[in-house]
Motif scaffolding. Structure first.
Motif, short mmCIF file in Angstrom:
data_model
loop_
_atom_site.label_atom_id
_atom_site.label_comp_id
_atom_site.label_asym_id
_atom_site.label_seq_id
_atom_site.Cartn_x
_atom_site.Cartn_y
_atom_site.Cartn_z
N CYS A 265 -2.52 1.85 14.93
CA CYS A 265 -1.17 1.85 14.38
C CYS A 265 -0.27 0.83 15.08
O CYS A 265 -0.49 0.45 16.23
CB CYS A 265 -0.60 3.26 14.55
N ASN B 165 -5.71 6.21 12.32
CA ASN B 165 -4.29 5.90 12.16
C ASN B 165 -4.12 4.42 11.88
O ASN B 165 -4.39 3.57 12.73
CB ASN B 165 -3.50 6.28 13.43
N GLY C 198 -1.12 3.36 10.34
CA GLY C 198 0.30 3.22 10.05
C GLY C 198 0.95 2.01 10.70
O GLY C 198 0.42 1.42 11.64
N GLY D 129 -3.46 8.27 8.84
CA GLY D 129 -2.08 7.81 8.77
C GLY D 129 -2.02 6.46 8.06
O GLY D 129 -2.68 5.51 8.48
N LEU D 130 -1.25 6.40 6.98
CA LEU D 130 -1.09 5.17 6.20
C LEU D 130 0.38 4.78 6.06
O LEU D 130 0.72 3.89 5.30
CB LEU D 130 -1.70 5.36 4.80
N PHE D 131 1.23 5.44 6.79
CA PHE D 131 2.67 5.28 6.66
C PHE D 131 3.14 3.87 7.02
O PHE D 131 2.49 3.14 7.74
CB PHE D 131 3.39 6.29 7.58
N ASP D 132 4.30 3.48 6.48
CA ASP D 132 4.97 2.22 6.82
C ASP D 132 4.06 1.00 6.64
O ASP D 132 3.92 0.16 7.52
CB ASP D 132 5.50 2.26 8.26
N ASN D 133 3.44 0.91 5.47
CA ASN D 133 2.71 -0.28 5.07
C ASN D 133 3.34 -0.77 3.77
O ASN D 133 4.50 -0.44 3.47
CB ASN D 133 1.22 0.03 4.92
N ASN E 198 -0.63 11.03 5.81
CA ASN E 198 0.77 10.62 5.77
C ASN E 198 0.84 9.21 5.21
O ASN E 198 0.32 8.28 5.81
CB ASN E 198 1.41 10.66 7.15
N ALA E 199 1.47 9.07 4.05
CA ALA E 199 1.66 7.77 3.41
C ALA E 199 3.14 7.52 3.18
O ALA E 199 3.53 6.83 2.24
CB ALA E 199 0.89 7.72 2.10
N ASN F 256 5.97 3.91 1.87
CA ASN F 256 5.24 2.85 1.20
C ASN F 256 5.88 2.66 -0.17
O ASN F 256 6.43 3.60 -0.74
CB ASN F 256 3.76 3.23 1.03
N CYS G 106 11.24 3.61 13.34
CA CYS G 106 11.33 4.91 12.68
C CYS G 106 12.77 5.35 12.47
O CYS G 106 13.11 5.92 11.44
CB CYS G 106 10.57 5.96 13.51
#
Length: 261
Positions: free
Chosen positions: A105, A128, A130, A151-155, A174-175, A178, A214
């Motif tokens: 991440c 992770n 992210g 975790g795939l968040f904030d892409n 968690n995505a 996006n 964040c």
């Protein structure tokens, strides 16, 4: 002045002595090499003499590249590379068949430079990805049948492959944040109803850059929801997913539990 700057860019040099002194024994008897927050800019070649370690933490440094020699760490179960400057990973990472935790991440990884060989990590349980630059997720990740959390968040993802959403043991995904098209948001929500929200660490455990990202994301979201910001209210991050996956006080207990599922 220029010399001083050049010296800073080289980062801290890790010697074999420093590396040996950074090894700790976990509660389950594993050997953990912790070189996090050391100001390292390049992968320390000296640690290739310590390939019998079980866990390697190189997080919160300034490393841009991981060499193919990472394949020498065949005992590795835990690899934490979060919050570096990685632009690519070597395909050799797919040879680490004992790996069950991989945190990459908060780097600069693109879909193009995410090696397909990650799908060879058959024992991987936590991944992770992210806070990177991923615009798509390889369908081949559907081969990670043991995966429990991702975790795939904030892409910059616009979709998640069905092969990933339908992984048989997946419990947490968690995505967040996006740019999914409005027309598909409900579809994504319906397809992963069984997946719980992923909570990882407290704010105090975040590095400054991650916390700021964040906070900015959450502030923007609050403005969109409420119309106006509420400066008098202390910011709250109930859905905050952070780079240091599962870095809890009982981390040693968690490792032992995951080792003997």
């Amino acid at each position: 002045m220029a010399k001083g700057k050049a010296k800073d860019q080289k980062g801290k040099k890790i010697t074999l002595k420093i590396a040996k002194n950074s090894i700790r024994i976990s509660s389950d008897g594993g050997r953990r090499l912790d070189l996090s927050k050391m100001g390292i800019t390049t992968f320390p070649k000296c640690i290739l003499k310590l390939t019998d370690i079980d866990e390697l933490d190189l997080s919160r440094n300034m490393i841009k590249k991981i060499p193919s020699s990472i394949q020498n760490f065949q005992k590795l179960r835990w690899l934490d590379l979060h919050s570096n400057r990685l632009e690519e990973l070597p395909g050799a990472i797919g040879t680490l068949q004992n790996l069950f935790y991989l945190n990459i991440c908060n780097n600069k990884l693109t879909t193009k430079n995410l090696p397909e060989e990650i799908s060879l990590l058959k024992n991987l349980r936590i991944l992770n990805l992210g806070l990177n630059c991923l615009d798509s997720i390889p369908t081949s990740l559907g081969a990670l049948k043991e995966l429990k959390e991702i975790g795939l968040f904030d892409n910059t993802l616009t979709t998640i492959p069905n092969s990933v959403k339908k992984l048989p043991k997946l419990k947490k995904l968690n995505a967040e944040r996006n740019p999914f098209p409005d027309s598909t948001k409900k579809e994504h929500a319906d397809s992963i109803k069984r997946i719980q929200t992923l909570y990882l660490v407290q704010e105090k455990d975040l590095c400054c850059s991650c916390l700021k990202v964040c906070q900015d994301k959450r502030d923007n979201l609050n403005k969109l929801k409420n119309g106006t910001p509420s400066p008098s209210k202390k910011p709250s991050f109930p859905l905050l997913l952070t780079p240091n996956s599962f870095a809890k006080d009982n981390q040693e207990e968690w490792r032992l539990r995951e080792k003997n599922p």
